[in-house]
Write a protein that holds these residues in place. Structure first.
Motif, PDB file in Angstrom:
ATOM      1  N   SER A   1       0.814  -1.208   0.000  1.00 30.47           N
ATOM      2  CA  SER A   1       0.000   0.000   0.000  1.00 30.47           C
ATOM      3  C   SER A   1       0.848   1.259   0.000  1.00 30.47           C
ATOM      4  N   ALA A   2       2.166   1.172   0.334  1.00 25.82           N
ATOM      5  CA  ALA A   2       3.036   2.352   0.345  1.00 25.82           C
ATOM      6  C   ALA A   2       4.391   1.967  -0.210  1.00 25.82           C
ATOM      7  N   PRO A   3       4.536   1.816  -1.510  1.00 19.31           N
ATOM      8  CA  PRO A   3       5.788   1.338  -2.089  1.00 19.31           C
ATOM      9  C   PRO A   3       6.936   2.302  -1.928  1.00 19.31           C
ATOM     10  N   ASP A   4       6.650   3.584  -1.634  1.00 17.34           N
ATOM     11  CA  ASP A   4       7.748   4.539  -1.542  1.00 17.34           C
ATOM     12  C   ASP A   4       8.313   4.640  -0.141  1.00 17.34           C
ATOM     13  N   ALA A   5       7.809   3.830   0.776  1.00 15.53           N
ATOM     14  CA  ALA A   5       8.270   3.919   2.152  1.00 15.53           C
ATOM     15  C   ALA A   5       9.688   3.400   2.268  1.00 15.53           C
ATOM     16  N   ALA A   6      10.501   4.089   3.095  1.00 15.27           N
ATOM     17  CA  ALA A   6      11.873   3.643   3.320  1.00 15.27           C
ATOM     18  C   ALA A   6      11.891   2.573   4.379  1.00 15.27           C
ATOM     19  N   PRO A   7      12.880   1.686   4.356  1.00 17.96           N
ATOM     20  CA  PRO A   7      12.930   0.606   5.327  1.00 17.96           C
ATOM     21  C   PRO A   7      13.207   1.140   6.711  1.00 17.96           C
ATOM     22  N   GLY A   8      12.569   0.517   7.696  1.00 16.87           N
ATOM     23  CA  GLY A   8      12.858   0.854   9.071  1.00 16.87           C
ATOM     24  C   GLY A   8      14.147   0.198   9.505  1.00 16.87           C
ATOM     25  N   VAL A   9      14.585   0.569  10.729  1.00 14.23           N
ATOM     26  CA  VAL A   9      15.861   0.057  11.212  1.00 14.23           C
ATOM     27  C   VAL A   9      15.836  -1.447  11.365  1.00 14.23           C
TER      28      VAL A   9
ATOM     29  N   LEU B   1       2.678  -0.599  19.166  1.00 14.64           N
ATOM     30  CA  LEU B   1       2.713   0.847  18.952  1.00 14.64           C
ATOM     31  C   LEU B   1       4.142   1.370  18.867  1.00 14.64           C
ATOM     32  N   LEU B   2       5.039   0.783  19.666  1.00 12.53           N
ATOM     33  CA  LEU B   2       6.436   1.198  19.591  1.00 12.53           C
ATOM     34  C   LEU B   2       7.013   0.890  18.211  1.00 12.53           C
ATOM     35  N   GLY B   3       6.640  -0.261  17.662  1.00 13.45           N
ATOM     36  CA  GLY B   3       7.104  -0.608  16.335  1.00 13.45           C
ATOM     37  C   GLY B   3       6.617   0.370  15.292  1.00 13.45           C
ATOM     38  N   GLN B   4       5.421   0.892  15.457  1.00 14.35           N
ATOM     39  CA  GLN B   4       4.913   1.875  14.508  1.00 14.35           C
ATOM     40  C   GLN B   4       5.673   3.197  14.600  1.00 14.35           C
ATOM     41  N   LEU B   5       6.174   3.528  15.797  1.00 13.54           N
ATOM     42  CA  LEU B   5       6.897   4.784  15.964  1.00 13.54           C
ATOM     43  C   LEU B   5       8.306   4.736  15.376  1.00 13.54           C
ATOM     44  N   ILE B   6       8.969   3.576  15.449  1.00 13.63           N
ATOM     45  CA  ILE B   6      10.362   3.521  14.991  1.00 13.63           C
ATOM     46  C   ILE B   6      10.526   2.693  13.732  1.00 13.63           C
TER      47      ILE B   6
ATOM     48  N   LEU C   1       8.954  14.035  14.417  1.00 12.88           N
ATOM     49  CA  LEU C   1      10.025  13.523  15.266  1.00 12.88           C
ATOM     50  C   LEU C   1      11.197  13.056  14.422  1.00 12.88           C
ATOM     51  N   ASN C   2      12.377  13.257  14.961  1.00  8.57           N
ATOM     52  CA  ASN C   2      13.602  12.722  14.373  1.00  8.57           C
ATOM     53  C   ASN C   2      14.223  11.772  15.392  1.00  8.57           C
ATOM     54  N   LEU C   3      14.163  10.480  15.100  1.00  9.28           N
ATOM     55  CA  LEU C   3      14.615   9.452  16.028  1.00  9.28           C
ATOM     56  C   LEU C   3      15.789   8.682  15.433  1.00  9.28           C
ATOM     57  N   THR C   4      16.607   8.177  16.342  1.00 13.51           N
ATOM     58  CA  THR C   4      17.683   7.266  15.947  1.00 13.51           C
ATOM     59  C   THR C   4      17.511   5.989  16.753  1.00 13.51           C
ATOM     60  N   PRO C   5      16.696   5.090  16.260  1.00 19.17           N
ATOM     61  CA  PRO C   5      16.524   3.822  16.975  1.00 19.17           C
ATOM     62  C   PRO C   5      17.694   2.891  16.704  1.00 19.17           C
TER      63      PRO C   5
ATOM     64  N   VAL D   1      15.452   7.871  11.632  1.00 24.41           N
ATOM     65  CA  VAL D   1      14.055   7.677  11.229  1.00 24.41           C
ATOM     66  C   VAL D   1      13.303   8.985  11.420  1.00 24.41           C
ATOM     67  N   SER D   2      12.494   9.340  10.438  1.00 25.68           N
ATOM     68  CA  SER D   2      11.617  10.498  10.524  1.00 25.68           C
ATOM     69  C   SER D   2      10.187  10.004  10.754  1.00 25.68           C
ATOM     70  N   VAL D   3       9.520  10.524  11.778  1.00 25.92           N
ATOM     71  CA  VAL D   3       8.182  10.053  12.152  1.00 25.92           C
ATOM     72  C   VAL D   3       7.185  11.196  11.962  1.00 25.92           C
ATOM     73  N   GLY D   4       6.210  10.979  11.132  1.00 27.02           N
ATOM     74  CA  GLY D   4       5.129  11.927  10.935  1.00 27.02           C
ATOM     75  C   GLY D   4       3.804  11.315  11.336  1.00 27.02           C
ATOM     76  N   GLY D   5       2.721  11.816  10.783  1.00 25.64           N
ATOM     77  CA  GLY D   5       1.395  11.309  11.147  1.00 25.64           C
ATOM     78  C   GLY D   5       0.956  11.848  12.490  1.00 25.64           C
ATOM     79  N   THR D   6       0.234  11.039  13.236  1.00 23.64           N
ATOM     80  CA  THR D   6      -0.254  11.417  14.560  1.00 23.64           C
ATOM     81  C   THR D   6       0.129  10.349  15.561  1.00 23.64           C
ATOM     82  N   LEU D   7      -0.080  10.659  16.835  1.00 21.99           N
ATOM     83  CA  LEU D   7       0.199   9.668  17.875  1.00 21.99           C
ATOM     84  C   LEU D   7      -0.635   8.412  17.677  1.00 21.99           C
ATOM     85  N   GLY D   8      -1.851   8.575  17.196  1.00 22.15           N
ATOM     86  CA  GLY D   8      -2.696   7.410  16.975  1.00 22.15           C
ATOM     87  C   GLY D   8      -2.356   6.668  15.706  1.00 22.15           C
ATOM     88  N   ALA D   9      -1.748   7.354  14.723  1.00 22.35           N
ATOM     89  CA  ALA D   9      -1.400   6.724  13.453  1.00 22.35           C
ATOM     90  C   ALA D   9      -0.057   7.271  12.981  1.00 22.35           C
TER      91      ALA D   9
END
Length: 836
Positions: free
Chosen positions: A513-521, A687-692, A750-754, A767-775
């Motif tokens: 559903s989001a082919p342009d997404a970058a890989p997470g850590v 939820l933590l996995g969604q954030l990082i 947010l700018n995170l370094t997991p 990792v750059s985190v956008g969206g909302t706390l719920g999503a």
């Protein structure tokens, strides 16, 4: 034979001749005038008859059309009675005594109008005029008018409407008589059989009533025996029987006797009495002995307030609820005035059922208390037992009560109430928690009907030990005062009281559903240790938790109210740690709430805080200071409308100010500084996995993950939170970073370094985190040159120390546990999904 036949022919000729002769000789006009005069003389009303005919053979009778009977003398209102047709037979024997007794009177197509004026004058009361001895004359010939007396022996009324209007009682209505049979009307006990309907509701009334002389001004006591049904014959019909006496039948007052009946729904009576405002009681039936019933014209409420009862046996399947409490299978019994008045019922509140048995003095005492509105004290003894003892089944398997019993004994009175409360249970369920070996004692007192005091309050169980006093006013804006001393409180054992039942489910879309997404850590790590895995990973979203705002704003709840509550807790067990000497003092004055102090001692040192919310002004102003203060993370998240990410003791340090009457306004206007930290507890792995990054769940899983530390510090200005420090470690995952959050919309930047570590090895990537706390939407962040960087191997600094120090703003606190040394081989197997 020939003689007999001849005699019959002669008899037939004589009868025929007599009938013809009578028809020719009887003066129908004079007879009509005699009837009109007799009615006038006995009732004072004018009778008008249209077409009038008389028949003698085979029996004396007459027929009339277009008959009317006038209203009160001097009134300009339409006639009281109209009838399209009237047929009647004339009894012969009473003629000897100059009585016109009409038998088998049939009235068809009539309209009867009954009215009572504001001054109480009713048109159904007939007043004969004074006799003046006048004689009717025609020319010079004088004929003596014989004073005939007219009366009815029996009658039938068909298809007749009755319009009733009582201006004195402000009541009225319309009833259509389908059929009414009246017999023995001159006797002291006439019989009636009525079939009628109001609107679409049919009903019947059958039985004996008192003498009809009441219509001519007399008011003798009436002996009545009546039976009524309500509803069609094809369906279940309600029924009521009344046997007794009416002392004042003209005003329907002073009823005494016995009432028996069964009503499927008390509201069924609204089909006949649409303005009665009857309560929604189902399955009502039984027997009641009544006396001195007030006038029916005063309305149901006046009757209920003044009725006398000498015995009662009632049952109700259900009664209207009160504040969410529903009464079912209720029975009320009192054999005599000197017998106890007993009440049994099953009370249901949400999923809890209790069987209640009570005695409310004697029936005589209960009546005195009822009539005086508890001006006469009433002794009571009430006991409520858990479902098992009453043969009921608990409706909530999660909240079973074990051998629970609560009793109230004492007196109720408008000028003074004293009740002793005593309860115990092997297990008493409250929401998701259970009090084990619980005992409750208190003295409930009241100096009137508004002010209530709880004295000598004592609650003890394995989880809590509480003593104190409390008082409150039963008014629209209750004034509450309480002093509570808690010797010990185990919040871990009672976590169901404040902890959300289950964490919100996350929604993880398909990677396509989001082919342009970058890989997470975690995707980078998975690529390093498992080359067969793909590198494209999907962003994740989480559904907003189901946290609905309060139906009434906090401002509306506080304004106009007063209170003063002091709470002291000796020892408190929370999240495996002990706290002592906790003190809270809440003062509410006309909408201005202050919690000062909020203090205590924990393993990390002293706790203190102050909260001030002034809802007496517009807009309301909130300020609080924590230095530091502990509260359940789940409770804080629920109140703030945040996803349920954390579970455990959350420490807050800082100072905030905001304005507004609801949560949204407060968050949008918040300013100040705040640090949030947690040592121990758990964090939701999904939820933590969604954030990082979604791939972090390869090692985090989808359940709770033990949290070693969490530290967040922020500067807040007009609802915008600038997070200058973010640091956490949960299992093999650690993260640091910074960013911003819009408190009102929960939008993230947010700018995170997991970093995911395996023993001394690990991998990290920005990792750059956008969206909302719920999503949240996590994407791998590119450097200034546009390239994605991944750091593999090497030891990473411990994020806990700096993050906790910043979040605590230099104050002391619990140190995080030593970092766990992972087995490199087992971590690889977890990452590969072989171990779980």
């Amino acid at each position: 034979m020939k003689r007999l036949l001849g005699a019959l022919i002669v008899l037939l000729v004589l009868l025929t001749g007599f009938g013809i002769a009578a028809h020719v000789l009887i003066d129908r006009s004079a007879l009509r005038q005699d009837v009109i005069a007799a009615v006038k003389r006995q009732t004072g009303r004018d009778l008008e008859i249209g077409h009038f005919s008389v028949q003698v053979f085979p029996w004396p009778s007459f027929a009339a059309r277009d008959v009317t009977l006038s209203d009160l003398p001097g009134s300009d209102r339409p006639p009281m009675l109209r009838a399209r047709e009237v047929h009647a037979s004339l009894a012969l024997t009473p003629l000897i005594w100059r009585q016109l007794r009409l038998e088998h009177v049939v009235v068809t197509g009539g309209t009867l109008t009954l009215r009572r004026a504001v001054d109480g004058t009713a048109n159904w009361n007939f007043t004969p005029p004074e006799r003046d001895g006048a004689r009717a004359t025609t020319g010079s010939t004088h004929r003596v008018q014989a004073h005939w007396k007219a009366e009815l022996g029996s009658a039938s009324i068909m298809d007749t409407g009755i319009d009733f209007q009582d201006l004195a009682a402000r009541q009225g209505g319309h009833v259509t008589i389908d059929r009414l049979e009246l017999d023995g009307l001159p006797s002291s006990s006439p019989y009636l059989d009525l079939q009628a309907h109001h609107a679409n509701t049919p009903f019947t009334l059958t039985g004996h009533i008192g003498p009809l002389s009441v219509l001519t001004g007399k008011n003798p006591p009436w002996a009545v025996s009546l039976g009524a049904t309500l509803g069609a014959e094809s369906a279940h019909r309600d029924w009521v029987n009344i046997d007794g006496q009416i002392n004042d039948p003209r005003h329907l007052q002073g009823i005494s006797g016995t009432v028996r009946g069964e009503l499927a729904h008390l509201n069924d009576l609204s089909g006949v009495f649409p303005h009665a405002d009857l309560p929604a009681i189902d399955g009502l039936g039984g027997e009641v002995g009544v006396f001195d019933v007030p006038a029916l014209s005063q309305g149901w409420h006046a009757i209920a307030a003044g009725i006398g009862v000498n015995h009662i046996h009632l049952h109700m399947a259900s009664a209207p609820g009160w504040n969410g409490v529903q009464a079912r299978q209720t029975s009320i019994d009192g054999e005599t005035l000197s017998s106890p008045l007993t009440v049994t019922t099953d009370l249901q509140w949400r999923t809890r059922i209790g069987h209640v048995q009570g005695q409310f003095g004697t029936l005589s005492q209960a009546l005195a208390a009822w009539h005086t509105r508890l001006g006469t004290p009433l002794p009571v003894a009430i006991e409520m037992r858990e479902p098992g003892k009453s043969g009921l089944a608990a409706t909530d398997r999660h909240d079973p009560d074990q051998d629970a019993t609560i009793s109230l004994r004492g007196t109720l009175g408008a000028h003074g109430t004293q009740l002793a409360l005593d309860g115990h249970a092997q297990g008493f369920a409250i929401r998701g928690a259970t009090l084990t070996n619980a005992a409750l004692k208190a003295t409930l007192g009241a100096d009137g009907t508004k002010n209530v005091q709880l004295r000598d309050l004592s609650l003890s169980s394995q989880e809590v030990s509480l003593t104190g006093t409390a008082g409150f006013a039963l008014t629209r804006n209750p004034d509450i005062h309480a002093v509570l001393e808690v010797a010990h409180l185990d919040m871990d054992a009672l976590s169901g009281l404040w902890r959300h039942a289950s964490p919100p489910a996350a929604v993880i879309p398909d990677a396509r559903s989001a082919p342009d997404a970058a890989p997470g850590v975690a995707g980078v790590v998975a690529s390093a240790v498992k080359p067969m895995a793909g590198t494209q990973q999907a962003p994740t979203t989480a559904a907003n938790p189901d946290v609905s705002p309060a139906s009434r704003s906090l401002v509306e709840m506080l304004r106009g109210r007063n209170g003063d509550i002091r709470l002291h807790i000796g020892t408190l067990r929370f999240n495996g740690q002990d706290y002592s000497d906790l003190l809270a003092h809440a003062v509410l004055r006309q909408g201005h709430l202050t919690l000062d102090p909020l203090s205590g001692h924990g393993a990390g040192g002293a706790l203190s805080g102050v909260i001030d919310y002034d809802a007496s002004q517009e807009p309301a102003v909130l300020s609080f200071r924590f230095a530091p203060f502990l509260l359940p993370a789940t409770l804080a998240e629920m109140q703030a409308g945040l996803p349920l990410l954390l579970r455990g003791p959350l420490e807050a340090v800082g100072e905030l100010h905001a304005q507004g009457g609801d949560r949204a306004a407060l968050l949008a206007s918040a300013s100040g500084h705040l640090g949030l930290s947690m040592v121990g507890g758990n964090i939701d792995g999904r939820l933590l996995g969604q954030l990082i990054g979604h791939d972090a769940q390869v090692v985090l899983g989808h359940g709770d993950v033990g949290l070693r530390c969490l530290g967040v510090h922020m500067q807040i200005d007009r609802g915008k939170a600038n997070l200058d420090t973010i640091g956490m470690q949960a299992g093999p995952v650690a993260a640091t970073g910074s960013g911003t959050i819009d408190l009102a919309t929960q939008e993230l930047a947010l700018n995170l370094t997991p970093r995911i570590g395996f023993g001394s090895a690990g991998a990290s990537t920005p990792v750059s985190v956008g969206g909302t706390l719920g999503a949240p939407m996590a994407r791998q962040a590119a450097g200034q040159d546009g390239r994605f960087e991944v750091t593999l191997g090497g030891a990473a600094p411990d994020p806990c120390g700096p993050a906790l120090n910043a979040a605590r703003e230099g104050l002391g606190g619990d140190a995080p546990p030593e970092a766990r040394h992972h087995s490199r081989a087992s971590d690889f197997l977890h990452a590969l999904g072989i171990l779980h």
